[in-house]
Design a protein around this motif. Structure first.
Motif, PDB file in Angstrom:
ATOM      1  N   UNK A 107     -12.143  31.799  53.370  1.00  0.00           N
ATOM      2  CA  UNK A 107     -11.982  32.856  54.383  1.00  0.00           C
ATOM      3  C   UNK A 107     -13.172  32.860  55.336  1.00  0.00           C
ATOM      4  N   UNK A 108     -14.367  32.731  54.785  1.00  0.00           N
ATOM      5  CA  UNK A 108     -15.557  32.754  55.644  1.00  0.00           C
ATOM      6  C   UNK A 108     -15.576  31.568  56.609  1.00  0.00           C
ATOM      7  N   UNK A 109     -15.316  30.359  56.078  1.00  0.00           N
ATOM      8  CA  UNK A 109     -15.336  29.160  56.923  1.00  0.00           C
ATOM      9  C   UNK A 109     -14.208  29.182  57.961  1.00  0.00           C
ATOM     10  N   UNK A 152     -13.425  23.091  49.334  1.00  0.00           N
ATOM     11  CA  UNK A 152     -13.353  24.330  50.132  1.00  0.00           C
ATOM     12  C   UNK A 152     -13.454  24.069  51.638  1.00  0.00           C
ATOM     13  N   UNK A 153     -12.831  23.001  52.077  1.00  0.00           N
ATOM     14  CA  UNK A 153     -12.755  22.729  53.516  1.00  0.00           C
ATOM     15  C   UNK A 153     -11.481  23.357  54.086  1.00  0.00           C
ATOM     16  N   UNK A 154     -11.517  23.634  55.375  1.00  0.00           N
ATOM     17  CA  UNK A 154     -10.388  24.265  56.063  1.00  0.00           C
ATOM     18  C   UNK A 154      -9.856  23.290  57.108  1.00  0.00           C
ATOM     19  N   UNK A 155      -8.522  23.138  57.135  1.00  0.00           N
ATOM     20  CA  UNK A 155      -7.890  22.246  58.107  1.00  0.00           C
ATOM     21  C   UNK A 155      -6.940  23.045  58.993  1.00  0.00           C
ATOM     22  N   UNK A 184     -16.971  20.946  57.190  1.00  0.00           N
ATOM     23  CA  UNK A 184     -16.142  21.950  56.520  1.00  0.00           C
ATOM     24  C   UNK A 184     -14.829  22.197  57.261  1.00  0.00           C
ATOM     25  N   UNK A 185     -14.740  21.706  58.500  1.00  0.00           N
ATOM     26  CA  UNK A 185     -13.531  21.899  59.296  1.00  0.00           C
ATOM     27  C   UNK A 185     -12.899  20.540  59.554  1.00  0.00           C
ATOM     28  N   UNK A 186     -11.619  20.432  59.251  1.00  0.00           N
ATOM     29  CA  UNK A 186     -10.916  19.152  59.369  1.00  0.00           C
ATOM     30  C   UNK A 186      -9.758  19.293  60.360  1.00  0.00           C
TER      31      UNK A 186
END
Length: 546
Positions: free
Chosen positions: A268-270, A300-303, A225-227
């Protein structure tokens, strides 16, 4: 004065330019404080529109006009919310804005030297029109022959020489400020210049940013989920960096994200979990998480991108932060007071009044879910009220937390970061006090005690031997003891002179009084004695007053 002459002889042209810019933007008080008024022969013209602008706005524009060193200084000042009012820090935050674009011709030769070949030969496609321009670097799009989309970050040419000269001048000016203004000395300008020099040295070497990026990518390995963008080291050097292009969207426009099928609450949560992991678990975090450096990707991934500014926490500082955040989440004023007093290092603070201010701060947050960014901003206003100065690593972290919280609330206005933070705090605290970790700390403490114990018998034997011989000596260092010694010496000399003079006076007085020498009928020696007595009393009173 001699130091001023040496500085102006070495970098006079640049110092004159700095003075002229400060005057042009209406910062005459600062110029006078620094003693730079004599560097300009005439007052430069000033734009009439500046009269309507605030002092923080004029300072921000002056820093932009002075170039990268001063832009970075302004960005560091923007983190000092413990010292500066929000009207200043909010304005200085705008220094993150884009800079003027340098034409391709100014950079082409440097890029060719750093790549070892022409860009069109190294890349399958290279666009000479930059997609972003900052005070230190410009960014270009390219595509590798293997098909991967990349971005190429290039430092602006000729930066190092200007930056080194500016740092020399800022070091001199910081020393002048600390010597001439007790009010401004509280801001520790020399420490700020040291922090600026460290930040600039890192930004002048893009391999540092690449290393930061790669380390954070390793920390999030196994978390899809994190890039974090990949670094292509074969084309990365101190002045040029090639990294993976991430096709994401900025979180500034939640409606646009929703139109692309992205969920702001999940993002927002991630994002919050990832950022707090960086701080509390990895102790290496993105120090500038504004909307341009945080991106929303598909699924819905976060970078996170642009790791030119990162923060590092020691284990001790992280543990202190854990206790403070735990007290904040539990709304315990005593834990907040203890942490701030320890960080501020001010032993003269009125603890009772400070405890009352901390309780008022908690009452101000209300019964609703706490907004971390607002809570930290309110807490820093308490710090400013009591004139505490927090360590630089903490002010950088608090500013990053406030910025990150603002991004999270754009994605989800109802987001409760404290609720998300509690499980992570619990896990980190349990991890810290688990049996294995406690055993490690006990072993480390035991090793230190064992080393000290091995030296103890020899130290005691030496101490007893010196006591028997009467040769025990203690060297004590007391602040200002030299001044006290000189004062006592002067007092002893004064007393000795007074006693000797009095003895002579008492011895020769009867003989002088019996003398018949007169001038105009007035006895000479009694008159001289009276005058000497009056002069002696006057001098003695003067010395006593000093």
């Amino acid at each position: 004065m001699l130091k001023m002459m040496m500085v102006t002889a070495r970098d006079r042209a640049r110092l004159t330019e700095i003075t002229t810019v400060l005057l042009r933007y209406g910062l005459q008080d600062l110029v006078r404080l620094l003693g730079l008024t004599r560097l300009v022969n005439r007052f430069p013209g000033r734009d009439e529109t500046l009269e309507k602008q605030t002092m923080p706005a004029r300072l921000r524009q002056a820093l932009e006009a002075l170039g990268p060193t001063f832009v970075k200084l302004g960005q560091i000042l923007a983190t000092r919310t413990d010292l500066l009012d929000p009207s200043w820090t909010d304005e200085l935050e705008k220094l993150h804005s884009n800079a003027d674009i340098l034409p391709w011709g100014r950079l082409e030769k440097q890029i060719l030297n750093d790549l070892g070949d022409r860009p069109e030969n190294v890349f399958a496609q290279f666009d000479p029109q930059p997609i972003a321009a900052a005070s230190m670097a410009q960014v270009y799009r390219a595509r590798l022959h293997s098909g991967e989309q990349v971005v190429v970050k290039v430092l602006r040419p000729g930066l190092e020489k200007t930056l080194r000269a500016d740092l020399r001048l800022l070091t001199f000016l910081a020393e002048a400020i600390e010597e001439q203004s007790e009010t401004l000395a509280r801001y520790h300008p020399r420490r700020m210049v040291l922090a600026l020099a460290t930040a600039l040295n890192h930004e002048l070497d893009l391999t540092q940013e690449a290393s930061n990026c790669e380390q954070i990518a390793r920390n999030f390995a196994g978390q899809p989920q994190i890039k974090i963008p990949k670094i292509y080291w074969q084309w990365t050097s101190p002045r040029l960096m090639v990294q993976e292009f991430l096709p994401g969207m900025s979180p500034e426009n939640p409606a646009q994200l929703a139109s692309e099928g992205l969920d702001g609450k999940i993002l927002a949560r991630e994002g919050a979990k990832a950022f707090m992991q960086m701080v509390l678990e990895h102790r290496l975090y993105h120090a500038d998480p504004h909307p341009g450096n945080v991106m929303a990707l598909e699924d819905n991934r976060v970078a996170f991108i642009d790791f030119g500014m990162v923060g590092r926490l020691s284990e001790r500082r992280r543990n202190q932060l854990l206790l403070m955040l735990d007290a904040l989440s539990r709304r315990r004023s005593d834990g907040i007071v203890n942490a701030l007093i320890e960080w501020g290092g001010d032993e003269t603070i009125d603890v009772t009044r400070f405890e009352l201010a901390a309780q008022n701060f908690l009452d101000k947050q209300g019964a609703k879910p706490m907004i971390l960014g607002k809570a930290l901003a309110d807490l820093l206003s308490v710090v400013r009220e009591f004139q505490l100065s927090l360590p630089t690593d903490l002010t950088l972290l608090f500013k990053a937390l406030i910025t990150a919280d603002g991004v999270l609330h754009r994605l989800d206005p109802a987001f409760d970061i404290v609720a998300t933070l509690r499980p992570l705090l619990r896990n980190v605290l349990l991890h810290r006090y688990r049996p294995l970790a406690s055993r490690r700390r006990a072993l480390a403490l035991g090793a230190q005690l064992l080393d000290a114990g091995e030296d103890l018998p020899q130290t005691l034997r030496l101490l007893l031997c010196r006591l028997k011989q009467g040769k025990l000596r203690a060297d004590l260092e007391i602040n200002n003891i030299t001044l006290l010694s000189r004062a006592l010496e002067r007092a002893a000399v004064t007393l000795a002179i007074a006693i000797v003079t009095a003895a002579f006076a008492l011895g020769i007085t009867p003989w002088l009084m019996a003398s018949s020498l007169r001038i105009l009928g007035v006895p000479v020696f009694p008159l001289l004695g009276l005058m000497a007595c009056v002069a002696g009393i006057f001098l003695l009173a003067l010395r006593l007053r000093r």
